[in-house]
Scaffold this motif. Structure first.
Motif, mmCIF file in Angstrom:
data_model
loop_
_atom_site.group_PDB
_atom_site.id
_atom_site.type_symbol
_atom_site.label_atom_id
_atom_site.label_comp_id
_atom_site.label_asym_id
_atom_site.label_seq_id
_atom_site.Cartn_x
_atom_site.Cartn_y
_atom_site.Cartn_z
ATOM 1 N N GLU A 74 0.851 -1.192 0.000
ATOM 2 C CA GLU A 74 0.000 0.000 0.000
ATOM 3 C C GLU A 74 0.883 1.237 0.000
ATOM 4 O O GLU A 74 1.734 1.407 0.876
ATOM 5 C CB GLU A 74 -0.932 0.022 1.204
ATOM 6 C CG GLU A 74 -1.842 1.245 1.220
ATOM 7 C CD GLU A 74 -2.994 1.139 2.197
ATOM 8 O OE1 GLU A 74 -3.771 2.108 2.305
ATOM 9 O OE2 GLU A 74 -3.115 0.072 2.850
ATOM 10 N N ASP A 80 0.011 9.112 -4.219
ATOM 11 C CA ASP A 80 -0.466 7.757 -4.501
ATOM 12 C C ASP A 80 -1.106 7.095 -3.288
ATOM 13 O O ASP A 80 -1.360 5.890 -3.310
ATOM 14 C CB ASP A 80 0.707 6.884 -4.984
ATOM 15 C CG ASP A 80 1.446 7.500 -6.142
ATOM 16 O OD1 ASP A 80 0.820 7.696 -7.192
ATOM 17 O OD2 ASP A 80 2.643 7.809 -5.994
ATOM 18 N N THR A 83 -3.249 3.673 -3.016
ATOM 19 C CA THR A 83 -3.056 2.757 -4.145
ATOM 20 C C THR A 83 -2.450 1.467 -3.612
ATOM 21 O O THR A 83 -1.481 1.499 -2.851
ATOM 22 C CB THR A 83 -2.130 3.364 -5.206
ATOM 23 O OG1 THR A 83 -2.711 4.578 -5.692
ATOM 24 C CG2 THR A 83 -1.928 2.406 -6.377
ATOM 25 N N ARG A 84 -3.029 0.323 -4.000
ATOM 26 C CA ARG A 84 -2.608 -0.952 -3.425
ATOM 27 C C ARG A 84 -2.299 -1.965 -4.520
ATOM 28 O O ARG A 84 -2.954 -1.979 -5.567
ATOM 29 C CB ARG A 84 -3.692 -1.513 -2.497
ATOM 30 C CG ARG A 84 -4.112 -0.547 -1.412
ATOM 31 C CD ARG A 84 -5.137 -1.156 -0.467
ATOM 32 N NE ARG A 84 -5.674 -0.126 0.410
ATOM 33 C CZ ARG A 84 -6.911 0.354 0.339
ATOM 34 N NH1 ARG A 84 -7.761 -0.138 -0.566
ATOM 35 N NH2 ARG A 84 -7.311 1.290 1.165
ATOM 36 N N TYR A 85 -1.317 -2.808 -4.231
ATOM 37 C CA TYR A 85 -0.940 -3.900 -5.120
ATOM 38 C C TYR A 85 -1.128 -5.212 -4.375
ATOM 39 O O TYR A 85 -0.745 -5.336 -3.223
ATOM 40 C CB TYR A 85 0.532 -3.796 -5.531
ATOM 41 C CG TYR A 85 0.861 -2.692 -6.508
ATOM 42 C CD1 TYR A 85 0.455 -1.382 -6.291
ATOM 43 C CD2 TYR A 85 1.629 -2.950 -7.634
ATOM 44 C CE1 TYR A 85 0.775 -0.366 -7.176
ATOM 45 C CE2 TYR A 85 1.958 -1.941 -8.523
ATOM 46 C CZ TYR A 85 1.523 -0.657 -8.290
ATOM 47 O OH TYR A 85 1.844 0.342 -9.162
ATOM 48 N N LYS A 87 -0.340 -9.328 -5.005
ATOM 49 C CA LYS A 87 0.251 -10.401 -5.803
ATOM 50 C C LYS A 87 -0.125 -11.736 -5.178
ATOM 51 O O LYS A 87 0.062 -11.950 -3.979
ATOM 52 C CB LYS A 87 1.770 -10.272 -5.849
ATOM 53 C CG LYS A 87 2.454 -11.456 -6.508
ATOM 54 C CD LYS A 87 3.953 -11.435 -6.263
ATOM 55 C CE LYS A 87 4.597 -12.722 -6.724
ATOM 56 N NZ LYS A 87 6.026 -12.805 -6.395
ATOM 57 N N TRP A 93 -2.868 -7.567 -9.095
ATOM 58 C CA TRP A 93 -3.942 -6.604 -9.244
ATOM 59 C C TRP A 93 -3.508 -5.271 -8.635
ATOM 60 O O TRP A 93 -2.744 -5.233 -7.674
ATOM 61 C CB TRP A 93 -5.203 -7.061 -8.515
ATOM 62 C CG TRP A 93 -5.832 -8.311 -9.042
ATOM 63 C CD1 TRP A 93 -6.832 -8.422 -9.966
ATOM 64 C CD2 TRP A 93 -5.511 -9.655 -8.651
ATOM 65 N NE1 TRP A 93 -7.154 -9.743 -10.173
ATOM 66 C CE2 TRP A 93 -6.364 -10.526 -9.385
ATOM 67 C CE3 TRP A 93 -4.593 -10.207 -7.752
ATOM 68 C CZ2 TRP A 93 -6.317 -11.905 -9.241
ATOM 69 C CZ3 TRP A 93 -4.526 -11.578 -7.617
ATOM 70 C CH2 TRP A 93 -5.388 -12.416 -8.350
ATOM 71 N N ILE A 94 -4.024 -4.174 -9.206
ATOM 72 C CA ILE A 94 -3.789 -2.842 -8.669
ATOM 73 C C ILE A 94 -5.142 -2.204 -8.382
ATOM 74 O O ILE A 94 -6.053 -2.249 -9.213
ATOM 75 C CB ILE A 94 -3.016 -1.946 -9.655
ATOM 76 C CG1 ILE A 94 -1.711 -2.615 -10.104
ATOM 77 C CG2 ILE A 94 -2.712 -0.589 -9.022
ATOM 78 C CD1 ILE A 94 -0.978 -1.812 -11.156
ATOM 79 N N TYR A 95 -5.251 -1.591 -7.199
ATOM 80 C CA TYR A 95 -6.468 -0.871 -6.828
ATOM 81 C C TYR A 95 -6.163 0.622 -6.795
ATOM 82 O O TYR A 95 -5.217 1.061 -6.137
ATOM 83 C CB TYR A 95 -6.971 -1.317 -5.455
ATOM 84 C CG TYR A 95 -8.146 -0.509 -4.957
ATOM 85 C CD1 TYR A 95 -9.405 -0.670 -5.512
ATOM 86 C CD2 TYR A 95 -7.974 0.429 -3.927
ATOM 87 C CE1 TYR A 95 -10.485 0.080 -5.058
ATOM 88 C CE2 TYR A 95 -9.045 1.178 -3.467
ATOM 89 C CZ TYR A 95 -10.296 0.998 -4.043
ATOM 90 O OH TYR A 95 -11.361 1.736 -3.591
ATOM 91 N N THR A 102 -10.283 -1.597 -9.891
ATOM 92 C CA THR A 102 -9.266 -2.634 -9.759
ATOM 93 C C THR A 102 -8.874 -3.121 -11.147
ATOM 94 O O THR A 102 -9.736 -3.429 -11.976
ATOM 95 C CB THR A 102 -9.791 -3.827 -8.937
ATOM 96 O OG1 THR A 102 -10.196 -3.359 -7.650
ATOM 97 C CG2 THR A 102 -8.716 -4.888 -8.774
ATOM 98 N N MET A 114 6.904 -0.359 -12.615
ATOM 99 C CA MET A 114 5.999 -0.122 -11.497
ATOM 100 C C MET A 114 6.081 1.337 -11.065
ATOM 101 O O MET A 114 7.146 1.834 -10.725
ATOM 102 C CB MET A 114 6.368 -1.044 -10.334
ATOM 103 C CG MET A 114 5.468 -0.927 -9.130
ATOM 104 S SD MET A 114 5.977 -2.024 -7.769
ATOM 105 C CE MET A 114 5.714 -3.627 -8.520
ATOM 106 N N TYR A 121 6.766 -4.903 -13.308
ATOM 107 C CA TYR A 121 5.859 -5.803 -12.588
ATOM 108 C C TYR A 121 6.329 -7.249 -12.735
ATOM 109 O O TYR A 121 6.187 -8.060 -11.824
ATOM 110 C CB TYR A 121 4.444 -5.649 -13.121
ATOM 111 C CG TYR A 121 3.882 -4.265 -12.941
ATOM 112 C CD1 TYR A 121 3.465 -3.815 -11.698
ATOM 113 C CD2 TYR A 121 3.774 -3.382 -14.016
ATOM 114 C CE1 TYR A 121 2.952 -2.539 -11.518
ATOM 115 C CE2 TYR A 121 3.253 -2.102 -13.857
ATOM 116 C CZ TYR A 121 2.849 -1.687 -12.605
ATOM 117 O OH TYR A 121 2.343 -0.429 -12.433
#
Length: 247
Positions: A74, A80, A83-85, A87, A93-95, A102, A114, A121
């Motif tokens: 996060e 940013d 914004t969360r990743y 895996k 996924w990216i939110y 998403t 990234m 990524y």
């Protein structure tokens, strides 16, 4: 991520003697690196300094990971924030909080940097176990700064490998990767990495700051630094869930 999270190192560290390095195989060297840098779980604060054309942007984040299979990041810097990743295995996924949207990354998007950095990524998704995707050969020993290094060349043996060839410089005393070159099938140098700092965590050495340079862009580099690193901390299934991503 392994980073493969690599070279100015902290002063006062012991220097290995000038004698010839042990006759270990490339596979044995990689196994020592994996044993030294691997972890069951990790938690840390991260910072990326992304320099493009003389301008530097700063990104900060909180992250938790479970092996090389799961990670949750996060971002906390103002631009940013939220914004969360996420895996999970080979999926990412990216939110985006402003859009409440998403996005799942796949295909050519995984090769993008990234947050505009020199870390793709695909780099973040790759397993830390090199032996699954690459055959290894030991090359002539070398030095990085004042550190004697084993040099190991990796050649891709499966089409899913991120790079066709990689060359690693591995500290012969601490078994930490200090430098890497990553090549395309054409032989073109795509990216380099260099360890800027190595920390002692418990009974192991751990790379805490790494500089990445893309050779496909001009005048660009990314320095990724971890602080407050905790290894083998408790985690839950909920931490790596879609509901945590979009909360």
């Amino acid at each position: 991520m392994r980073a493969a999270l690599i070279c100015a190192l902290a002063a006062g560290l012991a220097v290995i003697s000038a004698r010839a390095l042990p006759a270990q195989s490339a596979e044995e060297i990689l196994a020592r690196v994996d044993a030294n840098e691997s972890y069951t779980t990790i938690r840390y604060h991260g910072r990326m300094e992304i320099t493009i054309g003389g301008e530097t942007r700063y990104k900060t984040m909180d992250a938790v990971g479970q092996g090389s299979e799961r990670a949750f990041v996060e971002f906390t810097n103002p631009e940013d924030r939220g914004t969360r990743y996420l895996k999970r295995d080979k999926n990412m996924w990216i939110y985006f909080p402003k859009e409440q949207d998403t996005v799942k990354l796949s295909g050519h998007l995984l090769k993008e940097g990234m947050m505009g950095s020199d870390v793709s990524y695909e780099d973040a998704l790759e397993s830390s176990d090199y032996t699954q995707k690459y055959s290894a050969a030991r090359k002539p020993d070398d030095t990085v700064g004042d550190r004697k290094c084993f040099v190991v060349e990796l050649t891709a043996k499966v089409p899913t490998a991120a790079y066709d060839r990689r060359v690693l410089w591995i500290d012969a005393e601490r078994f930490v990767q200090l430098k890497e070159e990553m090549y395309a099938k054409s032989g073109r140098l795509l990216k380099t990495s260099a360890t800027l700092a190595v920390d002692r965590i418990g009974d192991r050495w751990f790379p805490s700051s790494v500089e990445f340079v893309s050779k496909l862009r001009n005048n660009t580099k990314t320095v990724f630094t971890m602080s407050g690193v905790e290894l083998n901390v408790p985690v839950t299934e909920q931490m790596f869930s879609m509901s945590a991503l979009t909360r």
